[in-house]
Write a protein that holds these residues in place. Structure first.
Motif, PDB file in Angstrom:
ATOM      1  N   GLU A  28      71.504  70.470  33.950  1.00 56.18           N
ATOM      2  CA  GLU A  28      70.327  70.219  34.783  1.00 56.18           C
ATOM      3  C   GLU A  28      69.121  69.961  33.893  1.00 56.18           C
ATOM      4  O   GLU A  28      68.930  70.616  32.863  1.00 56.18           O
ATOM      5  CB  GLU A  28      70.064  71.426  35.687  1.00 56.18           C
ATOM      6  N   ASN A  29      68.321  68.978  34.262  1.00 61.99           N
ATOM      7  CA  ASN A  29      67.106  68.673  33.508  1.00 61.99           C
ATOM      8  C   ASN A  29      66.011  68.253  34.479  1.00 61.99           C
ATOM      9  O   ASN A  29      66.178  68.338  35.693  1.00 61.99           O
ATOM     10  CB  ASN A  29      67.378  67.574  32.469  1.00 61.99           C
ATOM     11  N   GLU A  30      64.870  67.819  33.937  1.00 63.44           N
ATOM     12  CA  GLU A  30      63.737  67.476  34.792  1.00 63.44           C
ATOM     13  C   GLU A  30      64.014  66.261  35.672  1.00 63.44           C
ATOM     14  O   GLU A  30      63.335  66.036  36.668  1.00 63.44           O
ATOM     15  CB  GLU A  30      62.495  67.191  33.938  1.00 63.44           C
ATOM     16  N   TYR A  31      65.026  65.487  35.336  1.00 63.57           N
ATOM     17  CA  TYR A  31      65.328  64.275  36.080  1.00 63.57           C
ATOM     18  C   TYR A  31      66.428  64.469  37.130  1.00 63.57           C
ATOM     19  O   TYR A  31      66.470  63.755  38.122  1.00 63.57           O
ATOM     20  CB  TYR A  31      65.760  63.157  35.124  1.00 63.57           C
ATOM     21  N   LEU A  32      67.323  65.415  36.887  1.00 61.13           N
ATOM     22  CA  LEU A  32      68.501  65.485  37.744  1.00 61.13           C
ATOM     23  C   LEU A  32      69.027  66.908  37.867  1.00 61.13           C
ATOM     24  O   LEU A  32      69.139  67.630  36.881  1.00 61.13           O
ATOM     25  CB  LEU A  32      69.622  64.601  37.171  1.00 61.13           C
ATOM     26  N   ASN A  33      69.335  67.295  39.111  1.00 56.76           N
ATOM     27  CA  ASN A  33      70.057  68.531  39.382  1.00 56.76           C
ATOM     28  C   ASN A  33      71.473  68.113  39.778  1.00 56.76           C
ATOM     29  O   ASN A  33      71.680  67.604  40.887  1.00 56.76           O
ATOM     30  CB  ASN A  33      69.378  69.301  40.513  1.00 56.76           C
ATOM     31  N   PRO A  34      72.463  68.284  38.877  1.00 59.56           N
ATOM     32  CA  PRO A  34      73.819  67.787  39.173  1.00 59.56           C
ATOM     33  C   PRO A  34      74.408  68.318  40.467  1.00 59.56           C
ATOM     34  O   PRO A  34      75.059  67.573  41.208  1.00 59.56           O
ATOM     35  CB  PRO A  34      74.626  68.244  37.955  1.00 59.56           C
ATOM     36  N   LYS A  35      74.196  69.592  40.772  1.00 55.45           N
ATOM     37  CA  LYS A  35      74.770  70.152  41.998  1.00 55.45           C
ATOM     38  C   LYS A  35      74.129  69.522  43.234  1.00 55.45           C
ATOM     39  O   LYS A  35      74.804  69.261  44.234  1.00 55.45           O
ATOM     40  CB  LYS A  35      74.625  71.671  42.012  1.00 55.45           C
ATOM     41  N   GLN A  36      72.827  69.297  43.174  1.00 50.49           N
ATOM     42  CA  GLN A  36      72.172  68.631  44.296  1.00 50.49           C
ATOM     43  C   GLN A  36      72.681  67.201  44.438  1.00 50.49           C
ATOM     44  O   GLN A  36      72.899  66.708  45.553  1.00 50.49           O
ATOM     45  CB  GLN A  36      70.654  68.630  44.117  1.00 50.49           C
ATOM     46  N   PHE A  37      72.878  66.535  43.306  1.00 51.39           N
ATOM     47  CA  PHE A  37      73.399  65.168  43.330  1.00 51.39           C
ATOM     48  C   PHE A  37      74.758  65.133  44.025  1.00 51.39           C
ATOM     49  O   PHE A  37      74.991  64.311  44.923  1.00 51.39           O
ATOM     50  CB  PHE A  37      73.527  64.629  41.899  1.00 51.39           C
ATOM     51  N   TRP A  38      75.672  66.036  43.626  1.00 51.45           N
ATOM     52  CA  TRP A  38      77.014  66.011  44.208  1.00 51.45           C
ATOM     53  C   TRP A  38      77.010  66.477  45.657  1.00 51.45           C
ATOM     54  O   TRP A  38      77.810  66.005  46.463  1.00 51.45           O
ATOM     55  CB  TRP A  38      77.972  66.855  43.370  1.00 51.45           C
ATOM     56  N   ARG A  39      76.100  67.384  46.013  1.00 52.35           N
ATOM     57  CA  ARG A  39      76.005  67.787  47.423  1.00 52.35           C
ATOM     58  C   ARG A  39      75.638  66.595  48.287  1.00 52.35           C
ATOM     59  O   ARG A  39      76.210  66.373  49.355  1.00 52.35           O
ATOM     60  CB  ARG A  39      74.961  68.891  47.584  1.00 52.35           C
ATOM     61  N   HIS A  40      74.679  65.822  47.808  1.00 53.44           N
ATOM     62  CA  HIS A  40      74.290  64.610  48.537  1.00 53.44           C
ATOM     63  C   HIS A  40      75.461  63.636  48.600  1.00 53.44           C
ATOM     64  O   HIS A  40      75.740  63.049  49.657  1.00 53.44           O
ATOM     65  CB  HIS A  40      73.090  63.956  47.850  1.00 53.44           C
ATOM     66  N   ALA A  41      76.168  63.461  47.471  1.00 56.01           N
ATOM     67  CA  ALA A  41      77.291  62.522  47.430  1.00 56.01           C
ATOM     68  C   ALA A  41      78.401  62.944  48.384  1.00 56.01           C
ATOM     69  O   ALA A  41      78.968  62.116  49.104  1.00 56.01           O
ATOM     70  CB  ALA A  41      77.821  62.411  45.997  1.00 56.01           C
ATOM     71  N   VAL A  42      78.715  64.251  48.386  1.00 57.84           N
ATOM     72  CA  VAL A  42      79.759  64.749  49.288  1.00 57.84           C
ATOM     73  C   VAL A  42      79.319  64.583  50.739  1.00 57.84           C
ATOM     74  O   VAL A  42      80.123  64.206  51.606  1.00 57.84           O
ATOM     75  CB  VAL A  42      80.083  66.223  48.981  1.00 57.84           C
ATOM     76  N   LEU A  43      78.050  64.861  51.032  1.00 61.27           N
ATOM     77  CA  LEU A  43      77.557  64.698  52.401  1.00 61.27           C
ATOM     78  C   LEU A  43      77.677  63.248  52.854  1.00 61.27           C
ATOM     79  O   LEU A  43      78.103  62.973  53.987  1.00 61.27           O
ATOM     80  CB  LEU A  43      76.103  65.150  52.497  1.00 61.27           C
ATOM     81  N   VAL A  44      77.309  62.308  51.984  1.00 59.86           N
ATOM     82  CA  VAL A  44      77.430  60.896  52.347  1.00 59.86           C
ATOM     83  C   VAL A  44      78.903  60.541  52.556  1.00 59.86           C
ATOM     84  O   VAL A  44      79.256  59.826  53.503  1.00 59.86           O
ATOM     85  CB  VAL A  44      76.796  59.983  51.267  1.00 59.86           C
ATOM     86  N   GLY A  45      79.794  61.061  51.705  1.00 58.39           N
ATOM     87  CA  GLY A  45      81.218  60.786  51.873  1.00 58.39           C
ATOM     88  C   GLY A  45      81.765  61.345  53.173  1.00 58.39           C
ATOM     89  O   GLY A  45      82.453  60.649  53.926  1.00 58.39           O
ATOM     90  N   MET A  46      81.465  62.605  53.447  1.00 56.31           N
ATOM     91  CA  MET A  46      81.974  63.219  54.673  1.00 56.31           C
ATOM     92  C   MET A  46      81.286  62.647  55.910  1.00 56.31           C
ATOM     93  O   MET A  46      81.908  62.469  56.961  1.00 56.31           O
ATOM     94  CB  MET A  46      81.795  64.734  54.598  1.00 56.31           C
ATOM     95  N   GLY A  47      79.996  62.363  55.777  1.00 57.78           N
ATOM     96  CA  GLY A  47      79.293  61.734  56.890  1.00 57.78           C
ATOM     97  C   GLY A  47      79.827  60.342  57.175  1.00 57.78           C
ATOM     98  O   GLY A  47      79.955  59.939  58.334  1.00 57.78           O
ATOM     99  N   ALA A  48      80.162  59.617  56.105  1.00 54.96           N
ATOM    100  CA  ALA A  48      80.716  58.271  56.275  1.00 54.96           C
ATOM    101  C   ALA A  48      82.071  58.328  56.962  1.00 54.96           C
ATOM    102  O   ALA A  48      82.391  57.489  57.815  1.00 54.96           O
ATOM    103  CB  ALA A  48      80.839  57.580  54.917  1.00 54.96           C
ATOM    104  N   ARG A  49      82.870  59.334  56.608  1.00 54.11           N
ATOM    105  CA  ARG A  49      84.172  59.480  57.255  1.00 54.11           C
ATOM    106  C   ARG A  49      83.996  59.805  58.742  1.00 54.11           C
ATOM    107  O   ARG A  49      84.713  59.269  59.593  1.00 54.11           O
ATOM    108  CB  ARG A  49      84.978  60.575  56.562  1.00 54.11           C
ATOM    109  N   ALA A  50      83.027  60.659  59.059  1.00 53.53           N
ATOM    110  CA  ALA A  50      82.759  60.979  60.469  1.00 53.53           C
ATOM    111  C   ALA A  50      82.237  59.750  61.210  1.00 53.53           C
ATOM    112  O   ALA A  50      82.671  59.442  62.329  1.00 53.53           O
ATOM    113  CB  ALA A  50      81.744  62.120  60.560  1.00 53.53           C
TER     114      ALA A  50
END
Length: 298
Positions: free
Chosen positions: A106-128
């Motif tokens: 994690e750095n000032e530009y990116l929170n990896p866990k937040q990034f993947w949470r968003h990515a997973v949400l878009v993936g699961m939301g897209a499937r729904a």
């Protein structure tokens, strides 16, 4: 320092030649191959997954997570494959294998866990979302959603020195992230992601979805997949899931709804899908933790 646009070919070549990112692990590639074969049995898949004990353990954890909510504990890979289904197994194996390629702090530009949470949400939301428009390959939209912004991770991992220049440009010219990146690096995060996806030999429609999901009207195939990822990314942003990402553009709710009505005629309004996404978000916390956890040492 500005990088001349004539260096884009060099950047593309560098992304495509990334040795540690260029191929999927054997088990993941084999699972994808076997799932496409109608003669494949659950026991055959189970034997392949069991070759990677760390991967198998994470699959079992995911199968037993609150997201799936099975009433009894799933204790074996073979049972997990039966209850989850081949396509879901493929999605999980690919997701773990792809995420494991990136180990960012994690750095000032990116929170990896937040990034993947968003990515997973878009993936699961897209499937729904795909169920309401009868899209024929729900697993495909999950992977497309998961990887839609993978180019950002390429940028952060392989071109960290450019990030400071991008944000300086944004501040100096009050520009958005995409404009600043284009002026600074000479290409977009979508270019980076699509080059990487091609180096992984992902299907062309997934490569195009990654490259054009921000501007789906530019997709030469005018693919439904690209439009699904575009809209589900916007819906995710509309419920505040992308707040804090410096690279996220503001969303226009009326524009999202107009696009859904124009291209999919879903007969459901934006609020309906926002509620679906919020429900998905409530369920994915432990799912994302398991998905992004560091592999155990051998």
């Amino acid at each position: 320092m500005r990088i001349r646009k004539s260096s884009v070919e060099h950047i593309e070549r560098r992304v495509r030649e990334l040795s540690k990112l260029s191929t999927l692990p054997y088990v993941a590639a084999k699972v994808v191959e076997l799932v496409e074969n109608p003669k494949t049995s659950a026991s055959t898949l189970g034997k392949i997954v069991a070759m990677d004990q760390v991967l198998a353990a994470r699959i079992l954890k995911l199968a037993n997570s609150a997201y799936y909510g099975f009433p009894r504990k799933i204790s074996t890979i073979n049972l997990a494959i039966v209850v989850l289904g081949f396509n879901t197994l493929r999605d999980l194996v690919m997701s773990i294998s792809l995420i494991d390629q990136f180990k960012l702090e994690e750095n000032e530009y990116l929170n990896p866990k937040q990034f993947w949470r968003h990515a997973v949400l878009v993936g699961m939301g897209a499937r729904a979302f795909s169920k309401y428009i009868n899209y024929p390959v729900p697993g495909e939209v999950f992977v497309g959603g998961l990887l839609h912004d993978i180019g950002l991770l390429v940028l952060y991992e392989e071109f960290p020195g450019v990030l400071n220049d991008i944000y300086k440009y944004m501040e100096a010219y009050e520009a958005d992230f995409e404009t600043a990146m284009g002026k600074t690096l000479g290409c977009s995060r979508y270019d980076l992601g699509s080059w990487l996806a091609e180096s992984w030999n992902l299907p062309p429609q997934l490569v195009r979805a990654i490259r054009y999901h921000r501007y789906p009207e530019k997709d030469p195939g005018n693919s439904q997949l690209t439009w699904i990822i575009h809209l589900t990314d916007l819906v995710s942003n509309s419920i505040g899931e992308a707040e804090g990402f410096k690279y996220t553009a503001p969303v226009d709710l009326s524009e999202i709804e107009a696009k859904m009505n124009r291209f999919f005629k879903t007969n459901y309004d934006l609020h309906f899908f926002q509620e679906i996404f919020r429900k998905e978000l409530e369920k994915i916390a432990d799912f994302v933790v398991i998905l992004t956890q560091e592999p155990a040492a051998a």
